[in-house]
Design an enzyme around this catalytic site. Structure first.
Site, mmCIF file in Angstrom:
data_model
loop_
_atom_site.group_PDB
_atom_site.id
_atom_site.type_symbol
_atom_site.label_atom_id
_atom_site.label_comp_id
_atom_site.label_asym_id
_atom_site.label_seq_id
_atom_site.Cartn_x
_atom_site.Cartn_y
_atom_site.Cartn_z
ATOM 1 C CD GLU A 269 -2.019 2.137 1.483
ATOM 2 O OE1 GLU A 269 -1.589 2.956 0.632
ATOM 3 O OE2 GLU A 269 -2.299 2.427 2.641
ATOM 4 C CB CYS A 303 -1.338 6.746 1.475
ATOM 5 S SG CYS A 303 -2.566 5.847 2.401
ATOM 6 C CD GLU A 400 2.512 9.772 -0.751
ATOM 7 O OE1 GLU A 400 3.481 8.996 -0.749
ATOM 8 O OE2 GLU A 400 1.359 9.417 -0.463
HETATM 9 P P1 NAP Z 1 10.515 5.825 3.712
HETATM 10 O O1 NAP Z 1 11.916 5.941 4.171
HETATM 11 O O2 NAP Z 1 10.255 5.462 2.321
HETATM 12 O O3 NAP Z 1 9.812 4.780 4.719
HETATM 13 C C1 NAP Z 1 8.468 4.490 4.713
HETATM 14 C C2 NAP Z 1 8.241 3.355 5.699
HETATM 15 O O4 NAP Z 1 8.972 2.192 5.292
HETATM 16 C C3 NAP Z 1 8.750 3.675 7.099
HETATM 17 O O5 NAP Z 1 7.792 3.205 8.004
HETATM 18 C C4 NAP Z 1 10.073 2.925 7.217
HETATM 19 O O6 NAP Z 1 10.328 2.457 8.520
HETATM 20 C C5 NAP Z 1 9.890 1.765 6.289
HETATM 21 N N1 NAP Z 1 11.107 1.400 5.595
HETATM 22 C C6 NAP Z 1 12.067 2.248 5.160
HETATM 23 N N2 NAP Z 1 13.030 1.568 4.521
HETATM 24 C C7 NAP Z 1 12.678 0.259 4.555
HETATM 25 C C8 NAP Z 1 13.259 -0.937 4.041
HETATM 26 N N3 NAP Z 1 14.396 -0.905 3.351
HETATM 27 N N4 NAP Z 1 12.626 -2.100 4.260
HETATM 28 C C9 NAP Z 1 11.480 -2.131 4.931
HETATM 29 N N5 NAP Z 1 10.861 -1.039 5.439
HETATM 30 C C10 NAP Z 1 11.456 0.147 5.248
HETATM 31 O O7 NAP Z 1 9.677 7.112 3.949
HETATM 32 P P2 NAP Z 1 9.740 8.166 5.127
HETATM 33 O O8 NAP Z 1 11.071 8.843 5.108
HETATM 34 O O9 NAP Z 1 9.240 7.571 6.382
HETATM 35 O O10 NAP Z 1 8.668 9.138 4.508
HETATM 36 C C11 NAP Z 1 8.936 9.653 3.217
HETATM 37 C C12 NAP Z 1 7.746 9.535 2.310
HETATM 38 O O11 NAP Z 1 7.216 8.232 2.202
HETATM 39 C C13 NAP Z 1 6.575 10.358 2.806
HETATM 40 O O12 NAP Z 1 6.773 11.699 2.589
HETATM 41 C C14 NAP Z 1 5.472 9.746 2.010
HETATM 42 O O13 NAP Z 1 5.478 10.261 0.718
HETATM 43 C C15 NAP Z 1 5.827 8.285 1.971
HETATM 44 N N6 NAP Z 1 5.060 7.498 2.991
HETATM 45 C C16 NAP Z 1 3.880 6.964 2.618
HETATM 46 C C17 NAP Z 1 3.101 6.282 3.554
HETATM 47 C C18 NAP Z 1 1.760 5.693 3.180
HETATM 48 O O14 NAP Z 1 0.882 5.602 4.020
HETATM 49 N N7 NAP Z 1 1.566 5.238 1.949
HETATM 50 C C19 NAP Z 1 3.556 6.160 4.864
HETATM 51 C C20 NAP Z 1 4.796 6.712 5.218
HETATM 52 C C21 NAP Z 1 5.541 7.379 4.270
HETATM 53 P P3 NAP Z 1 11.099 3.397 9.575
HETATM 54 O O15 NAP Z 1 10.249 4.601 9.711
HETATM 55 O O16 NAP Z 1 11.182 2.583 10.812
HETATM 56 O O17 NAP Z 1 12.448 3.713 8.976
#
Ligand code: NAP
Ligand code: MG
Length: 498
Positions: A269, A303, A400
């Site tokens: 998702e 999202c 996004e």
């Molecule tokens: P991100 O680094 O892409 O991480 C998103 C989520 O994935 C976090 O919960 C993170 O966990 C986890 N994650 C990161 N790297 C991973 C990996 N290699 N393997 C498994 N899980 C991993 O994003 P962010 O810096 O948190 O946020 C940046 C952008 O992502 C936001 O601005 C938004 O556009 C998008 N986002 C979308 C949703 C959604 O509901 N679709 C949710 C969150 C973010 P940790 O936080 O523990 O590192």
């Protein structure tokens, strides 16, 4: 509503100890092998409030082993759907009993306004879990009449797909953990849950209640830590049969590569850049309220945010004035204050990311119609911001942002096809919003939009309805019956009766 000072009193009790909060593995509360911890920050004040374990691959190994052992032996595989349903109801009751504490945790950890967190995130999770529980005894197969002229009895069985890794982001920590967990448990899976390191507190509290409810050891394991370490280790693990992930498209694509190792099942998702289309005949008040909420709910960290607004030229000016007024009136403040309608962004990095997007757009010619940065506070706040005079190729129209920011542009009366083309001119396809009183226009638009959900005139989405994305917004669907089925395998059995 309970008043804010009494919510905050609970905090002293909840965080008496300075110790990093431990992880739940095989029914025990353990420290990470790394011996390191991660500070937990309250985004309303930018102050540390607790700490969690920095789990890494070794901890994930241990948790997957516990989940595997629980899946293959012990009490869990012997439990039928009715027994699982009963346990899940116990857990739902316990969350409900402790709902005020969960609301406080969500407010302090993620910056969610506390009353809304209580209603939507916590009581919503209780309802979500009860809904999932009801599927547990209803996952039936089918009898199939064979085509070949043999006397056979053929049937299908729905079976749990095995050990599931649940990777939950920071925007809806409890609600998303419970949503994934509910579907996985209803199907009979065992799980390793990895909350975001930014918002793990509610999930750890949930772990305590899972023990209290009487789930057998190892059915639910919780490993905290960074996505790039613990999350990645879970996605790479050969002992994991399925990953359910919510997060960014960038990480989603990385998980596709990780899953290739053992071809684990994936539900993704991912992000969105959803359009909100306001036709000339739309109810002005209703559409202004709806459009504002679509991109400011949860500080825009959603999202399904309706972050690209298209308004019919005939009503563009009055709509823009009303929307800008409504956006400016949103009370932004600390999550535990009663007056707050919109809390902070989850982290400094997220707040800076939002600021950078807006600055980039302004440099390229966009106009800030309402909102802008809030520099007078310690916390990670940002005002609801509306950008006009953008072009379809700008980053703010394509990427996004995940903050309370939307672009707005007019479309002409004879440009129905053009607005649909623009609405679909995105790599994403998660959601969409339509405002009109014309039934034909509403349903015609709903057909033409390439997105997993279409919400007309402010209709609400809930957990009974499948949710997920077209295009780069993901794979598969969560919620509804489809959510539970995504944690199952379908087995076909045939027996010759001769
Ligand atoms: P991100 O680094 O892409 O991480 C998103 C989520 O994935 C976090 O919960 C993170 O966990 C986890 N994650 C990161 N790297 C991973 C990996 N290699 N393997 C498994 N899980 C991993 O994003 P962010 O810096 O948190 O946020 C940046 C952008 O992502 C936001 O601005 C938004 O556009 C998008 N986002 C979308 C949703 C959604 O509901 N679709 C949710 C969150 C973010 P940790 O936080 O523990 O590192
Ligand atoms: Mg936090």
């Amino acid at each position: 509503m309970q008043d804010a000072s009494s919510w905050t009193d609970g905090l002293q009790l909840a965080f008496g100890a300075d110790q990093p909060r431990r992880m739940l593995i095989g029914g025990r509360w353990l420290e990470s092998y790394s011996g390191q911890s991660i500070a937990v920050v309250d985004p309303s004040t930018a102050s540390p409030i607790a700490s969690i374990q920095r789990g890494t691959a070794a901890d994930v190994d241990r948790a997957v082993a516990a989940a595997r052992a629980a899946f293959e032996g012990g009490e869990w595989p012997a439990m039928n759907g009715t027994a699982r349903e009963r346990l899940m109801h116990k857990l739902a009751d316990l969350i409900e009993t402790n709902s005020a504490e969960f609301a406080l945790l969500e407010a302090l950890d993620g910056g969610k306004p506390i009353a809304a967190a209580h209603q939507a995130d916590v009581l919503g999770s209780v309802a979500r879990l009860r809904y999932a529980a009801a599927w547990a005894p209803r996952l039936n197969g089918q009898n199939i009449e064979p085509a070949v002229p043999l006397d056979m009895h053929c049937y299908t069985r729905r079976e749990a797909c095995g050990v599931a890794g649940l990777i939950v982001p920071w925007n809806f920590p409890l609600a998303m953990a419970v949503s994934k967990l509910g579907d996985a448990l209803a199907a009979g899976c065992t799980v390793v849950l990895k909350p975001s390191e930014l918002t793990s507190l509610a999930t750890l509290r949930l772990g305590e209640l899972i023990g209290e409810a009487g789930f057998p050891d190892g059915v639910v394991n919780i490993v905290t830590g960074y996505g790039s370490e613990a999350g990645q280790a879970l996605a790479d693990h050969a002992g994991v049969d399925k990953i359910s992930f919510t997060g960014s498209t960038r990480v989603g694509k990385q998980l596709v590569r990780s899953a290739a190792g053992n071809l684990k099942r994936l539900t993704l998702e991912l992000g969105g850049k959803s359009p909100a289309i306001v036709f000339a005949d739309a109810d002005l008040d209703l559409s202004v309220r709806g459009v504002l909420r679509n991109f400011t709910y949860n500080s825009g960290q959603i999202c399904a945010a309706g972050s690209r607004i298209f308004v019919h030229r005939a009503v563009y000016e009055p709509f823009l004035v009303a929307l800008a007024d409504a956006a400016s009136a949103v009370r932004v403040g600390p999550a535990t204050e009663d007056f707050t309608e919109m809390g902070p962004l989850v982290s400094e990095a997220q707040r800076d990311r939002v600021r950078d997007y807006i600055a980039g757009a302004v440099e390229s010619g966009a106009t800030v119609v309402a909102g802008g940065a809030m520099t007078e506070t310690e916390g990670y706040f940002h005002r609801p911001t509306i950008l006009a005079d953008t072009r379809p190729d700008m980053a703010v129209r394509r990427e996004e942002i995940f903050g309370p920011v939307a672009t707005i542009s007019p479309f002409e009366g004879d440009e129905f096809a053009a607005v649909i083309r623009e609405a679909n001119d995105t790599d994403y396809g998660l959601s969409s919003y339509i405002y009109t009183r014309d039934l034909s226009a509403a349903h015609r638009t709903a057909r033409l939009i390439r997105a997993g959900t279409v919400r007309i005139n402010g209709a609400a989405l809930d957990h009974t309805m499948p949710f997920g994305g077209y295009k780069q917004s993901g794979w598969g669907r969560e919620n509804g019956c489809e959510g539970v089925l995504s944690f199952t395998e379908l087995k076909t059995v045939m027996i010759a009766l001769a």
